[in-house]
Design a protein around this motif. Structure first.
Motif, PDB file in Angstrom:
ATOM      1  N   VAL A  57      82.803  89.952  65.649  1.00 59.61           N
ATOM      2  CA  VAL A  57      84.185  89.803  66.131  1.00 59.61           C
ATOM      3  C   VAL A  57      84.648  88.359  65.904  1.00 59.61           C
ATOM      4  CG1 VAL A  57      83.348  89.525  68.525  1.00 59.61           C
ATOM      5  CG2 VAL A  57      85.732  90.077  68.141  1.00 59.61           C
ATOM      6  N   GLN A  58      85.877  88.221  65.379  1.00 57.43           N
ATOM      7  CA  GLN A  58      86.344  86.895  64.943  1.00 57.43           C
ATOM      8  C   GLN A  58      86.771  85.985  66.099  1.00 57.43           C
ATOM      9  OE1 GLN A  58      88.476  86.564  61.040  1.00 57.43           O
ATOM     10  NE2 GLN A  58      90.203  86.009  62.302  1.00 57.43           N
ATOM     11  N   GLU A  59      87.420  86.573  67.097  1.00 56.64           N
ATOM     12  CA  GLU A  59      87.867  85.746  68.223  1.00 56.64           C
ATOM     13  C   GLU A  59      87.789  86.548  69.515  1.00 56.64           C
ATOM     14  OE1 GLU A  59      91.746  83.469  67.560  1.00 56.64           O
ATOM     15  OE2 GLU A  59      91.882  85.019  66.030  1.00 56.64           O
TER      16      GLU A  59
ATOM     17  N   MET B 259      90.655  90.504  72.041  1.00 49.06           N
ATOM     18  CA  MET B 259      89.745  90.272  70.913  1.00 49.06           C
ATOM     19  C   MET B 259      90.508  90.429  69.607  1.00 49.06           C
ATOM     20  SD  MET B 259      86.242  92.329  71.774  1.00 49.06           S
ATOM     21  CE  MET B 259      86.893  93.964  72.025  1.00 49.06           C
ATOM     22  N   ASP B 260      90.212  89.543  68.649  1.00 47.46           N
ATOM     23  CA  ASP B 260      90.644  89.803  67.274  1.00 47.46           C
ATOM     24  C   ASP B 260      89.368  90.166  66.527  1.00 47.46           C
ATOM     25  OD1 ASP B 260      91.600  90.005  64.741  1.00 47.46           O
ATOM     26  OD2 ASP B 260      92.138  87.897  64.500  1.00 47.46           O
ATOM     27  N   VAL B 261      89.203  91.455  66.247  1.00 50.40           N
ATOM     28  CA  VAL B 261      87.974  91.912  65.610  1.00 50.40           C
ATOM     29  C   VAL B 261      87.987  91.550  64.117  1.00 50.40           C
ATOM     30  CG1 VAL B 261      86.477  93.914  65.196  1.00 50.40           C
ATOM     31  CG2 VAL B 261      87.835  93.795  67.289  1.00 50.40           C
TER      32      VAL B 261
ATOM     33  N   ILE C 234      93.361  94.464  71.622  1.00 55.96           N
ATOM     34  CA  ILE C 234      92.407  94.398  70.506  1.00 55.96           C
ATOM     35  C   ILE C 234      93.196  94.326  69.208  1.00 55.96           C
ATOM     36  CG2 ILE C 234      90.452  95.471  69.333  1.00 55.96           C
ATOM     37  CD1 ILE C 234      89.720  96.931  71.848  1.00 55.96           C
ATOM     38  N   GLU C 235      92.955  93.280  68.440  1.00 56.42           N
ATOM     39  CA  GLU C 235      93.642  93.087  67.167  1.00 56.42           C
ATOM     40  C   GLU C 235      92.739  93.535  66.027  1.00 56.42           C
ATOM     41  OE1 GLU C 235      95.052  89.030  66.673  1.00 56.42           O
ATOM     42  OE2 GLU C 235      94.843  89.173  64.510  1.00 56.42           O
ATOM     43  N   GLN C 236      93.346  94.186  65.065  1.00 59.56           N
ATOM     44  CA  GLN C 236      92.678  94.633  63.841  1.00 59.56           C
ATOM     45  C   GLN C 236      91.279  95.203  64.122  1.00 59.56           C
ATOM     46  OE1 GLN C 236      94.874  94.508  61.248  1.00 59.56           O
ATOM     47  NE2 GLN C 236      93.419  95.798  60.215  1.00 59.56           N
TER      48      GLN C 236
ATOM     49  N   GLY D 107      98.310  95.014  64.986  1.00 64.47           N
ATOM     50  CA  GLY D 107      98.109  95.104  63.541  1.00 64.47           C
ATOM     51  C   GLY D 107      98.294  93.751  62.881  1.00 64.47           C
ATOM     52  N   ASP D 108      97.231  93.266  62.250  1.00 67.00           N
ATOM     53  CA  ASP D 108      97.308  92.001  61.505  1.00 67.00           C
ATOM     54  C   ASP D 108      97.431  92.340  60.018  1.00 67.00           C
ATOM     55  OD1 ASP D 108      96.940  89.559  60.280  1.00 67.00           O
ATOM     56  OD2 ASP D 108      95.082  89.043  61.271  1.00 67.00           O
ATOM     57  N   ASP D 109      96.310  92.353  59.281  1.00 67.45           N
ATOM     58  CA  ASP D 109      96.399  92.675  57.844  1.00 67.45           C
ATOM     59  C   ASP D 109      96.709  94.153  57.591  1.00 67.45           C
ATOM     60  OD1 ASP D 109      93.850  92.424  59.024  1.00 67.45           O
ATOM     61  OD2 ASP D 109      92.825  92.508  57.097  1.00 67.45           O
TER      62      ASP D 109
ATOM     63  N   LEU E 102     102.664  93.812  66.981  1.00 68.92           N
ATOM     64  CA  LEU E 102     102.776  93.129  65.686  1.00 68.92           C
ATOM     65  C   LEU E 102     102.197  91.724  65.786  1.00 68.92           C
ATOM     66  CD1 LEU E 102     104.207  92.981  62.818  1.00 68.92           C
ATOM     67  CD2 LEU E 102     106.142  91.966  64.025  1.00 68.92           C
ATOM     68  N   LEU E 103     101.384  91.344  64.802  1.00 72.43           N
ATOM     69  CA  LEU E 103     100.937  89.958  64.724  1.00 72.43           C
ATOM     70  C   LEU E 103     101.922  89.223  63.823  1.00 72.43           C
ATOM     71  CD1 LEU E 103      98.490  88.315  65.838  1.00 72.43           C
ATOM     72  CD2 LEU E 103      97.721  88.239  63.481  1.00 72.43           C
ATOM     73  N   LEU E 104     102.533  88.184  64.376  1.00 80.55           N
ATOM     74  CA  LEU E 104     103.580  87.455  63.651  1.00 80.55           C
ATOM     75  C   LEU E 104     102.998  86.204  62.983  1.00 80.55           C
ATOM     76  CD1 LEU E 104     106.543  86.701  62.975  1.00 80.55           C
ATOM     77  CD2 LEU E 104     106.768  85.845  65.313  1.00 80.55           C
ATOM     78  N   LYS E 105     102.580  86.384  61.725  1.00 77.48           N
ATOM     79  CA  LYS E 105     102.088  85.255  60.935  1.00 77.48           C
ATOM     80  C   LYS E 105     103.160  84.986  59.883  1.00 77.48           C
ATOM     81  CE  LYS E 105      97.025  85.961  60.975  1.00 77.48           C
ATOM     82  NZ  LYS E 105      95.935  86.695  60.272  1.00 77.48           N
ATOM     83  N   MET E 106     103.913  83.925  60.073  1.00 77.26           N
ATOM     84  CA  MET E 106     105.064  83.630  59.210  1.00 77.26           C
ATOM     85  C   MET E 106     104.741  83.647  57.717  1.00 77.26           C
ATOM     86  SD  MET E 106     107.804  82.235  61.051  1.00 77.26           S
ATOM     87  CE  MET E 106     108.380  81.089  59.888  1.00 77.26           C
TER      88      MET E 106
ATOM     89  N   ILE F 225     101.428  84.228  72.409  1.00 78.50           N
ATOM     90  CA  ILE F 225     101.155  83.358  71.258  1.00 78.50           C
ATOM     91  C   ILE F 225      99.658  83.140  71.183  1.00 78.50           C
ATOM     92  CG2 ILE F 225     101.398  81.176  72.563  1.00 78.50           C
ATOM     93  CD1 ILE F 225     102.610  79.947  69.980  1.00 78.50           C
ATOM     94  N   LYS F 226      99.102  83.221  69.972  1.00 81.95           N
ATOM     95  CA  LYS F 226      97.701  82.816  69.838  1.00 81.95           C
ATOM     96  C   LYS F 226      97.653  81.677  68.837  1.00 81.95           C
ATOM     97  CE  LYS F 226      95.406  85.516  66.400  1.00 81.95           C
ATOM     98  NZ  LYS F 226      94.230  86.313  66.084  1.00 81.95           N
ATOM     99  N   ALA F 227      97.133  80.552  69.302  1.00 82.07           N
ATOM    100  CA  ALA F 227      97.079  79.361  68.455  1.00 82.07           C
ATOM    101  C   ALA F 227      95.723  78.686  68.566  1.00 82.07           C
ATOM    102  CB  ALA F 227      98.202  78.401  68.829  1.00 82.07           C
TER     103      ALA F 227
HETATM  104 ZN    ZN Z   1      93.706  88.540  62.945  1.00 80.06          ZN
END
Ligand code: ZN
Ligand code: PGA
Length: 430
Positions: free
Chosen positions: A162-164, A241-243, A291-293, A316-318, A339-343, A392-394
């Motif tokens: 898991v990434q985060e 979690m961001d899996v 839970i992300e992705q 949903g990320d990628d 929605l994951l908002l990655k500009m 926000i996740k930073a």
């Molecule tokens: Zn992600």
């Protein structure tokens, strides 16, 4: 009006080149830069890199810099910086491709953000207020921060898939209090990890989360839960979690041991087993709310099955790549619910605002997000407030390129004073 635009190559938080733009108007100079990440998809806007192996291992951005200095600059000089959608449209027309490969999404985004900052200055309003107005709203909301406290996956050198693992102080009354709760829990966790895994267990990953050599989701969650209990924030801090499961999907299997050089195959899981694991973790005593992705970016089916359990927010990320077509499909098919908002997945401020609107109209959650390769630009803090995304996740409450966003949120809250609204328990639908 815009009088001059210049770009340069700088380095991001990973030491990899990225682009920085200085945009000038009669009001001064406005600077912005593009972040960069690991997970990319086929519908994502393209980051233009030189590919010249003799320079920065092929990752230089001199072509993107040249595009800003020549073609973009020529097209935008003389324009009114408050007209964000027109500025963005001029760049899209100049690029002509669907994925911004001609000028580079990194070039376009840095200019788009710099123009947005200039537009706020032109109107003599704070950036978050300008962004709110661009989206057709006037209300602003301070987001709940999602602090990365454990790093794994492609962001750290441990065995954790898991990434985060993140903590959300939803029970705070203000953003400032959320910051304090996050920081205290982060340091409590550091003490717990030091005791169990020694000081090297506190080495951090790319987002600033600790990366002890653990290998299961459960071990990570246990550590975080213990830290929350010890700080006394039980009930007030939730877990996300961001899996980033695309990183360890092999055909129809998920390899929870993907970073280990000698694979036994023992840690392969089917999609069904992954769902079972998520359901069990949420049913256990962990306060998991998001839970992300959770699956591969192509695995719409299992993502939908997990969402149908209704046990937490599914981000949903990628899977989505901030692409309006993918977002619409996911809304229609009930694939996920946030929605994951990655500009930089889409490339302009205007298109990002539209994507958020799509998500919000469907009553989805929206998480404004950093990338693993970040810069000292704090734009996403104002973006989260202006678009009232609620989350926000930073990264961790640690490391400059992460804190520049959180610290900006402290300043915004101070400036808003009595008018400041912290999303708190309404983090999903502020
Ligand atoms: Zn992600
Ligand atoms: P990235 O992912 O590595 O692609 O930037 C970051 C994230 O999803 O949080």
């Amino acid at each position: 009006v815009i009088t001059k635009i210049t770009a340069r190559q700088v380095l991001d938080s990973r030491g990899i080149p990225t682009i920085e733009v200085d945009l000038y108007t009669n009001k001064g100079m406005f600077r912005a830069s593009s972040p960069s990440g690991n997970c990319t998809g086929i519908y994502e806007a393209v980051e233009l890199r030189d590919g010249d192996k003799g320079r920065y291992l092929g990752k230089g951005v001199s072509r993107a810099v040249k595009n800003v200095n020549e073609r973009i600059s020529e097209a935008l000089i003389g324009m009114d910086p408050t007209l964000q959608s027109q500025i963005d449209q001029v760049m899209l027309d100049l690029d002509k491709t669907e994925n911004k490969v001609e000028l580079g999404a990194n070039a376009i985004l840095a200019v788009s953000i710099a123009a947005c900052k200039a537009g706020a200055a032109e109107k003599e309003v704070p950036l978050y207020k300008h962004i709110a107005e661009l989206s057709g709203k006037t209300s602003t909301v301070l987001p709940v921060p999602s602090f990365t406290v454990i790093s794994g996956g492609a962001h750290a050198g441990n065995n954790l898939a898991v990434q985060e693992i993140m903590i959300l102080p939803v029970g705070a009354n203000t953003f400032e209090e959320a910051m304090q709760m996050g920081s205290e829990t982060y340091h409590q966790l550091k003490a717990i990890i030091t005791e169990k895994y020694g000081t090297s267990g506190c080495n951090v990953g790319e987002d600033g989360g600790f990366a002890p050599n653990i290998s299961s989701f459960k071990e990570g969650l246990d550590l975080v839960k213990e830290a929350i209990d010890q700080t006394g924030y039980n009930g007030k801090i939730k877990i996300a979690m961001d899996v980033a499961a695309t990183n360890f999907c092999l055909g129809t299997k998920y390899d929870l041991d993907f970073k280990s050089p000698n694979k036994s195959g023992q840690n392969f899981r089917t999609g069904e087993e992954m769902i079972e694991m998520y359901v069990q973790l949420c049913a256990a005593d962990y306060p998991i709310v998001s839970i992300e992705q959770p699956f591969d970016k192509e695995d719409w089916e299992n993502t939908k099955l997990l969402s149908a359990h209704g046990i937490c927010q599914v981000v949903g990320d990628d899977l989505l790549m901030l692409n309006p077509k993918c977002i619409e499909r996911a809304i229609n098919e009930s694939t996920c619910n946030a929605l994951l908002l990655k500009m930089n997945q889409i490339g302009t401020v205007t298109e990002a605002i539209k994507a958020v609107k799509l998500a919000k109209d469907a009553h989805w959650g929206v998480v404004t997000s950093h990338r693993c390769g970040e810069t000292e630009d704090s734009f996403i803090a104002d973006l989260a407030v202006g678009l009232a995304t609620g989350q926000i996740k930073a990264g961790a409450p640690c490391r400059g390129e992460r804190l520049v966003k959180y610290n900006q949120l402290l300043r915004i809250e101070e400036e808003l004073g009595e008018r400041a609204v912290y999303a708190g328990l309404n983090w999903r639908l502020p």
